[in-house]
Design an enzyme around this catalytic site. Structure first.
Site, PDB file in Angstrom:
ATOM      1  N   ASP A   1       0.885  -1.166   0.000  1.00 22.70           N
ATOM      2  CA  ASP A   1       0.000   0.000   0.000  1.00 22.70           C
ATOM      3  C   ASP A   1       0.925   1.218   0.000  1.00 22.70           C
ATOM      4  O   ASP A   1       1.495   1.567   1.032  1.00 22.70           O
ATOM      5  CB  ASP A   1      -0.896  -0.014   1.240  1.00 22.70           C
TER       6      ASP A   1
ATOM      7  N   GLU B   1      -1.279  -1.202  -4.736  1.00 25.32           N
ATOM      8  CA  GLU B   1      -2.463  -0.386  -4.964  1.00 25.32           C
ATOM      9  C   GLU B   1      -2.220   0.592  -6.105  1.00 25.32           C
ATOM     10  O   GLU B   1      -1.155   1.186  -6.217  1.00 25.32           O
ATOM     11  CB  GLU B   1      -2.836   0.390  -3.694  1.00 25.32           C
TER      12      GLU B   1
ATOM     13  N   ASP C   1      -2.656   0.896   6.874  1.00 25.20           N
ATOM     14  CA  ASP C   1      -1.846   0.734   5.665  1.00 25.20           C
ATOM     15  C   ASP C   1      -1.287  -0.688   5.563  1.00 25.20           C
ATOM     16  O   ASP C   1      -1.185  -1.242   4.464  1.00 25.20           O
ATOM     17  CB  ASP C   1      -0.694   1.743   5.653  1.00 25.20           C
TER      18      ASP C   1
END
Length: 164
Positions: free
Chosen positions: A7, A67, A140
């Site tokens: 992330d 991501e 996260d």
């Protein structure tokens, strides 16, 4: 199969190492890279580059899920996050690691079946999907696990072929 979930961010990069053994998902490692906001962006990106390289060298992942940016509410953060993501993508390419890129909606859809699921709903499904005693506290890091799981589920759906 060993998957590195990421992330990306400039302030915080969540990461996880998820191993798939006999169709069981095992959280092998997870954490975050937290950069000092008082340092220059260049120094922070270099720190991310060094830390991701260390993680790759230590855990030797077979593939990575990251991501993908598609929409940001805060225009001030979109460029620094994109820069951090670019550094991470370049490192993954340097190590010749296959990459799956997923928007937050795609991750939520793949994990919960609903693209607008809350962080709590995603975390609940993640905790039921992996073999670990407790989930990390940082959102996260939990998101990085969800991204790794998304990579694996997408991999299975596509018959073992994730496109870069």
């Amino acid at each position: 199969m060993r998957i590195l979930g990421i992330d990306p961010g400039l302030a915080i990069v969540g990461y996880s190492i998820v191993d798939i053994i006999d169709d069981k998902t095992i959280l092998t490692a997870s954490g975050s890279i937290q950069t000092d906001k008082n340092k220059s962006d260049a120094a922070r990106l270099l720190e991310i580059q060094k830390d991701i390289t260390t993680i790759i060298e230590k855990y030797k992942p077979d593939c990575a899920g990251i991501e993908k940016l598609f929409y940001f509410k805060n225009q001030k953060t979109v460029i620094p996050v994109a820069e951090a993501r670019g550094v991470i993508l370049a490192i993954l390419e340097e190590f010749n690691i296959p990459i799956g890129e997923y928007t937050p909606i795609e991750v939520k859809q793949m994990i919960t079946g609903y693209g607008r699921a809350s962080k709590e709903e995603v975390a609940n499904i993640v905790s039921k999907s992996i073999e670990c005693k407790t989930l990390p506290k940082l959102d996260d890091t939990v998101d990085s696990i969800a991204i790794a799981l998304c990579y694996y589920r997408n991999y299975k759906t596509l018959g073992g072929n994730n496109d870069r």
